[in-house]
Each structure stands twice: as structure tokens, then as C-alpha cells.
Design a protein around this motif. Sequence first.
Motif, PDB file in Angstrom:
ATOM      1  N   THR A 188       0.825  -1.197   0.000  1.00 24.75           N
ATOM      2  CA  THR A 188       0.000   0.000   0.000  1.00 24.75           C
ATOM      3  C   THR A 188       0.859   1.246   0.000  1.00 24.75           C
ATOM      4  OG1 THR A 188      -0.122  -0.017   2.416  1.00 24.75           O
ATOM      5  CG2 THR A 188      -1.864  -1.152   1.226  1.00 24.75           C
ATOM      6  N   ASP A 189       2.051   1.168  -0.568  1.00 30.95           N
ATOM      7  CA  ASP A 189       2.924   2.330  -0.653  1.00 30.95           C
ATOM      8  C   ASP A 189       2.391   3.281  -1.707  1.00 30.95           C
ATOM      9  OD1 ASP A 189       4.913   4.158  -0.708  1.00 30.95           O
ATOM     10  OD2 ASP A 189       6.501   2.812  -1.424  1.00 30.95           O
ATOM     11  N   ALA A 190       1.740   4.359  -1.247  1.00 29.40           N
ATOM     12  CA  ALA A 190       1.093   5.289  -2.182  1.00 29.40           C
ATOM     13  C   ALA A 190       2.092   6.084  -2.991  1.00 29.40           C
ATOM     14  CB  ALA A 190       0.183   6.240  -1.408  1.00 29.40           C
ATOM     15  N   THR A 191       3.367   6.099  -2.577  1.00 32.47           N
ATOM     16  CA  THR A 191       4.358   6.887  -3.304  1.00 32.47           C
ATOM     17  C   THR A 191       4.974   6.100  -4.444  1.00 32.47           C
ATOM     18  OG1 THR A 191       6.160   6.191  -1.837  1.00 32.47           O
ATOM     19  CG2 THR A 191       4.910   8.152  -1.201  1.00 32.47           C
ATOM     20  N   GLU A 192       4.726   4.780  -4.504  1.00 32.05           N
ATOM     21  CA  GLU A 192       5.294   3.956  -5.565  1.00 32.05           C
ATOM     22  C   GLU A 192       4.587   4.255  -6.879  1.00 32.05           C
ATOM     23  OE1 GLU A 192       5.781  -0.767  -6.737  1.00 32.05           O
ATOM     24  OE2 GLU A 192       5.301  -0.160  -4.706  1.00 32.05           O
ATOM     25  N   GLU A 193       5.331   4.581  -7.918  1.00 30.48           N
ATOM     26  CA  GLU A 193       4.726   4.916  -9.198  1.00 30.48           C
ATOM     27  C   GLU A 193       4.204   3.665  -9.879  1.00 30.48           C
ATOM     28  OE1 GLU A 193       5.858   7.215 -13.356  1.00 30.48           O
ATOM     29  OE2 GLU A 193       7.375   6.812 -11.854  1.00 30.48           O
ATOM     30  N   THR A 194       2.978   3.746 -10.353  1.00 30.20           N
ATOM     31  CA  THR A 194       2.362   2.619 -11.027  1.00 30.20           C
ATOM     32  C   THR A 194       2.636   2.693 -12.520  1.00 30.20           C
ATOM     33  OG1 THR A 194       0.631   2.507  -9.372  1.00 30.20           O
ATOM     34  CG2 THR A 194       0.177   1.462 -11.481  1.00 30.20           C
ATOM     35  N   LYS A 195       3.177   1.617 -13.093  1.00 26.79           N
ATOM     36  CA  LYS A 195       3.484   1.578 -14.522  1.00 26.79           C
ATOM     37  C   LYS A 195       2.924   0.300 -15.124  1.00 26.79           C
ATOM     38  CE  LYS A 195       7.727   4.323 -14.035  1.00 26.79           C
ATOM     39  NZ  LYS A 195       9.177   4.375 -14.258  1.00 26.79           N
ATOM     40  N   PRO A 196       1.591   0.229 -15.232  1.00 27.56           N
ATOM     41  CA  PRO A 196       0.996  -0.996 -15.771  1.00 27.56           C
ATOM     42  C   PRO A 196       1.332  -1.175 -17.235  1.00 27.56           C
ATOM     43  CG  PRO A 196      -0.642   0.729 -15.556  1.00 27.56           C
ATOM     44  CD  PRO A 196       0.609   1.246 -14.912  1.00 27.56           C
ATOM     45  N   THR A 197       1.507  -2.410 -17.658  1.00 28.45           N
ATOM     46  CA  THR A 197       1.849  -2.700 -19.049  1.00 28.45           C
ATOM     47  C   THR A 197       0.686  -3.353 -19.786  1.00 28.45           C
ATOM     48  OG1 THR A 197       2.793  -4.819 -18.364  1.00 28.45           O
ATOM     49  CG2 THR A 197       4.294  -2.964 -18.527  1.00 28.45           C
ATOM     50  N   ASN A 230      -5.308   1.904 -19.425  1.00 25.39           N
ATOM     51  CA  ASN A 230      -4.305   2.004 -20.484  1.00 25.39           C
ATOM     52  C   ASN A 230      -4.759   1.386 -21.805  1.00 25.39           C
ATOM     53  OD1 ASN A 230      -1.606   3.074 -19.194  1.00 25.39           O
ATOM     54  ND2 ASN A 230      -2.589   1.759 -17.685  1.00 25.39           N
ATOM     55  N   GLY A 231      -6.005   0.913 -21.849  1.00 25.54           N
ATOM     56  CA  GLY A 231      -6.529   0.296 -23.059  1.00 25.54           C
ATOM     57  C   GLY A 231      -7.019   1.314 -24.067  1.00 25.54           C
ATOM     58  N   GLU A 232      -7.456   0.816 -25.220  1.00 25.48           N
ATOM     59  CA  GLU A 232      -7.857   1.714 -26.306  1.00 25.48           C
ATOM     60  C   GLU A 232      -9.117   2.495 -25.981  1.00 25.48           C
ATOM     61  OE1 GLU A 232     -10.197  -0.676 -29.587  1.00 25.48           O
ATOM     62  OE2 GLU A 232      -8.371  -1.773 -29.064  1.00 25.48           O
ATOM     63  N   ASN A 233      -9.924   2.032 -25.017  1.00 24.31           N
ATOM     64  CA  ASN A 233     -11.104   2.762 -24.581  1.00 24.31           C
ATOM     65  C   ASN A 233     -10.925   3.310 -23.172  1.00 24.31           C
ATOM     66  OD1 ASN A 233     -12.804   2.337 -26.919  1.00 24.31           O
ATOM     67  ND2 ASN A 233     -12.843   0.186 -26.305  1.00 24.31           N
ATOM     68  N   GLY A 234      -9.681   3.645 -22.839  1.00 26.89           N
ATOM     69  CA  GLY A 234      -9.383   4.244 -21.546  1.00 26.89           C
ATOM     70  C   GLY A 234      -9.775   5.710 -21.531  1.00 26.89           C
ATOM     71  N   ASN A 261      -5.906   5.176  -4.578  1.00 24.89           N
ATOM     72  CA  ASN A 261      -6.399   4.003  -5.300  1.00 24.89           C
ATOM     73  C   ASN A 261      -5.286   3.096  -5.824  1.00 24.89           C
ATOM     74  OD1 ASN A 261      -9.505   4.147  -5.719  1.00 24.89           O
ATOM     75  ND2 ASN A 261      -8.809   6.254  -5.963  1.00 24.89           N
ATOM     76  N   THR A 262      -4.040   3.453  -5.541  1.00 24.95           N
ATOM     77  CA  THR A 262      -2.895   2.694  -6.029  1.00 24.95           C
ATOM     78  C   THR A 262      -2.385   1.738  -4.954  1.00 24.95           C
ATOM     79  OG1 THR A 262      -2.248   4.498  -7.499  1.00 24.95           O
ATOM     80  CG2 THR A 262      -0.572   2.856  -6.988  1.00 24.95           C
ATOM     81  N   PHE A 263      -2.319   0.467  -5.295  1.00 23.62           N
ATOM     82  CA  PHE A 263      -1.871  -0.570  -4.367  1.00 23.62           C
ATOM     83  C   PHE A 263      -0.777  -1.369  -5.059  1.00 23.62           C
ATOM     84  CE2 PHE A 263      -6.053   0.689  -3.170  1.00 23.62           C
ATOM     85  CZ  PHE A 263      -6.144   0.548  -1.791  1.00 23.62           C
ATOM     86  N   GLY A 264       0.475  -1.024  -4.762  1.00 18.61           N
ATOM     87  CA  GLY A 264       1.575  -1.661  -5.460  1.00 18.61           C
ATOM     88  C   GLY A 264       1.511  -1.316  -6.934  1.00 18.61           C
ATOM     89  N   ASP A 265       1.379  -2.333  -7.806  1.00 24.22           N
ATOM     90  CA  ASP A 265       1.296  -2.090  -9.246  1.00 24.22           C
ATOM     91  C   ASP A 265      -0.143  -2.155  -9.752  1.00 24.22           C
ATOM     92  OD1 ASP A 265       0.858  -4.767  -8.936  1.00 24.22           O
ATOM     93  OD2 ASP A 265       2.309  -5.425 -10.437  1.00 24.22           O
ATOM     94  N   LYS A 266      -1.104  -2.115  -8.834  1.00 26.99           N
ATOM     95  CA  LYS A 266      -2.513  -2.181  -9.209  1.00 26.99           C
ATOM     96  C   LYS A 266      -3.218  -0.848  -8.968  1.00 26.99           C
ATOM     97  CE  LYS A 266      -3.016  -7.080  -7.912  1.00 26.99           C
ATOM     98  NZ  LYS A 266      -3.780  -8.011  -7.033  1.00 26.99           N
ATOM     99  N   ILE A 267      -4.245  -0.603  -9.786  1.00 21.49           N
ATOM    100  CA  ILE A 267      -5.156   0.516  -9.563  1.00 21.49           C
ATOM    101  C   ILE A 267      -6.519  -0.102  -9.303  1.00 21.49           C
ATOM    102  CG2 ILE A 267      -6.200   2.594 -10.522  1.00 21.49           C
ATOM    103  CD1 ILE A 267      -3.730   2.831 -12.344  1.00 21.49           C
ATOM    104  N   LEU A 268      -7.018   0.033  -8.082  1.00 25.87           N
ATOM    105  CA  LEU A 268      -8.201  -0.713  -7.670  1.00 25.87           C
ATOM    106  C   LEU A 268      -9.469   0.122  -7.601  1.00 25.87           C
ATOM    107  CD1 LEU A 268      -6.663  -3.014  -4.913  1.00 25.87           C
ATOM    108  CD2 LEU A 268      -6.987  -3.471  -7.353  1.00 25.87           C
ATOM    109  N   GLY A 269      -9.409   1.380  -8.014  1.00 26.21           N
ATOM    110  CA  GLY A 269     -10.613   2.198  -7.996  1.00 26.21           C
ATOM    111  C   GLY A 269     -10.368   3.548  -8.622  1.00 26.21           C
ATOM    112  N   LEU A 270     -11.443   4.298  -8.771  1.00 26.63           N
ATOM    113  CA  LEU A 270     -11.378   5.691  -9.191  1.00 26.63           C
ATOM    114  C   LEU A 270     -12.040   6.532  -8.113  1.00 26.63           C
ATOM    115  CD1 LEU A 270     -12.323   5.485 -12.993  1.00 26.63           C
ATOM    116  CD2 LEU A 270     -10.035   5.657 -11.980  1.00 26.63           C
ATOM    117  N   PRO A 271     -11.532   7.743  -7.865  1.00 23.94           N
ATOM    118  CA  PRO A 271     -12.104   8.579  -6.797  1.00 23.94           C
ATOM    119  C   PRO A 271     -13.511   9.041  -7.151  1.00 23.94           C
ATOM    120  CG  PRO A 271     -10.567   9.853  -8.118  1.00 23.94           C
ATOM    121  CD  PRO A 271     -10.452   8.427  -8.593  1.00 23.94           C
TER     122      PRO A 271
END
Length: 445
Positions: A31-40, A135-139, A157-167
Amino acid sequence: MKKLSLLLFVMMVSVLIAACSNSKNESNTSTDATEETKPTETAKTEVSEPVEVEFWHAMSDTHEKWLEDATAKFNAEHENITVKLVNQGSYGDLSQKLLAAAKAKTSPTIAQAYAEWMTDYNKNNLVVDLAPMINGENGFSADQSYEDISEVFRNDNTFGDKILGLPFNKSSRVLFYNKTYFEDNGLTPPTTWDELATAAKTLTKEIDGKKVIGMGFENGMGSELSMWIEQAGGDFVDEKEGKVLFNSEAGLNALTFIDTMLKNGSARMAGEDGYMSGPFTRGDVAMYIGSSAGIAYVAKDAGDMAWSTTPLPKGVEQAAPFQGTNITMFANSTEAEQAGAFEYMKYLITPENTVDWAKTTGYLPVRESAQKGADWTSFIEANEPYQAGNAQYAYGFIDVRLPGSFAMKNAMQAELDKMLYENATPADTLEAMSTKAQEALDQAK
């Protein structure tokens, strides 16, 4: 009996969460909120067939009316998507029903959820990683990008390398104050703890035949204690280590400051009123700290009373918690339901919608472009009570999101009540809260 019931409820919640897991969880639950998420990964979210999206929420009154109107408009504009709103009562009711539904594998497509709930859902593989959709074509479109969402809300909403929600409904704590009481007594809105204490003493007296108390505190102070400790210059909890840090000089100073005002009679708790907005709009208290989302309720009940809000007074530091829920997506839904839900989630936080939501409810716009846009800036210029929350983005912070955070806050509240209502000392209260809070976090590991 009320405290015993609360403890039993927390135990029940813990059991339900554990029961939701079908196998040992091997996912990254950082749950490190400072870790940058870079989903592929990417995912296509086009909706080509009729689908129903069930959305569980806890909105009421003005807030629910806005949500109903926005949802009706969305449904009319999307022939293949129908969003069905289901009001589940209070946030406590919503949490309990979501856990029960997860156990029965009958979760809705999406629901409001605090980040600390999402931590538990993630631990038990109950929710969807939105990063591939984002990050998809309909993002998100270029002019309404994901990065345009305020960083503090993306972090939530960032949990490690996951995005689990929108505000969704995001608020900040602000100081509500009676402008007439202040002006008639030669006072300006307090900017520091010392000024707050002085104003509270000055305004604790009979005014126009009414007994007035200077300062009011909400009953659920345990859930906002991080605010006081951060303002006192201390640290609340180390999320990486899961370690409680508030048993410190700063923590003692925070509790002592609150306790002193209550003991000298210049402050009171909401008590049987439930929330301080009632005593405030009746003129029984001169000021109180509450959610910016309470602006709509105060405005409705204040009548001709002159009132406004101001940023939180600072202690050693300026610190303002950003609170409220996100919208998360449950993994038992179909791909078509998820695609429809994602379109709806994006829709709720378009610049136009997040501003209209903020104007109507007192919550805050979640997009930077919306916060800086002419529509919002001209509105808050003309509507003073909305300015305070908007001014606090620079020093806002998100609350603890560790597994067990919910139980931790309930344990803290039980100990804090002994100081608020049973004359326990700040030092003894701080020690007991620290011990109980750490136990709650350790039990959830």
C-alpha cells in the motif's frame, strides 16, 4: 453494551473477510502510495451488447438526488449500458453488506468503498485491477486523462502495481464558523491552534440570551485523530512497516489540546446530536471541524445565519486529511459488466460532472483541470464556504490503508471515549490507544 457491540461487529467483519478467500493470496498487497504505477497490460472496454451494472452506494438526500440524475442521464446516453443504483444505507451498512455478498459470491459490479476496505478486498482477490482498462484503447481520452486526476486521489487508489478504484466523493475537513459571533466579538477566523483555543474561550458565553459553546467536536474523533497528530508535527502510522507511531510527544500534545478545551468548557462533543451541524445551525456552538461535504447540510438548515468555513488551523504543521470513498469493481462480474461499469466510472468524474457534483454537495473536484477551470474558480469565488477545502490540496494527505485499519480506528475510538467521557488522562489514553491500535493491525497481518 454499545462498545461491546462495536467490538463484536469488528470481529464479525474480520471473520467475513477471511471467509472470502478461496486460496492463499499470493498477490502484491503493498500500500505504498508513493510507488509509481506503470501498468503494461491493456484491456478493451467497448460495450457491444446490452448489459446491466449494479452500483451499491451510501448516498442520501442531496447527494443521492445528484447521483440519480447523473445516472439517468448516463443511461439515456448509452443504449447498451443500464446502471442500476442500490442504496445500502449508511457506510457501515454498505461495508457489512459488501462483505456478506463477497462471501456468497453475489457482489455488485461496482460499489463505493474506502481505501482501507479495498485493501482487504485486494488481499482476498475480490476486486479488479483497473490499470489494463485505463491504459486500453477505450481508456481515458487525451483531454480527460487519468493523470489529470489529482495525485493524492490517484495514490489513494494505487496498491503496489494495481489501480483498484477511481475517486468519487472526496472531501476535506474544514472549520465551520458563525460569522456574526466572530464579527460581534472582534474575532477573525483562527489560523493556529492558539487562536482556535482563544476564540473558543471568548465565544463560550451567553449571546442574545442563548448559552453558546465556542468549539464543537464530532463524536467520531477517533477517525480523524491522524489530522491532529499530523498538525502537531507527529507521524501517525508507518504503512510500510505496519507500525503505530503516534505514541509520541506530538500525540500527547494533540490529545492534551483537545482535552483542555473540553475540560475548561470552551468545547463540547456532538453527543446525542450525532453531528455538530445541528448545534452549529441552531447557534449553540460558534465553530466546529467537519467535512466539506457537510456544506450542503449546513446551508439547508442555517436559515438566515451568517456562516462560512475556513482552512484548518495549524499546530506545528499544516495538515488536512482528504477523505471519502472511491468506486471499486468486483471480480465476480462479467467482462461485459466490467466494460460498462468502467464507462460509467469515467463518466462520473468528467471535468463537468466532478465540478457539478462539488457545487451540489460540498465534495471536491477530483481533477486538476476542474479545480483550476473557470467554472469551479468562479463558483467558489462567489460561494465563500467552498473555498476552504479547495485551499488545502497543497498539504492534504490520505489516511492509513493497511489491513485492519477499520478495526484499528474502532479500537482507538473506544479508548478515546474514556478521555472524552470518563476523565481518563491524555497520557493514559495515548498509551492505551497505541497498544490497541497496534494489536488491531497485527491481527490483520
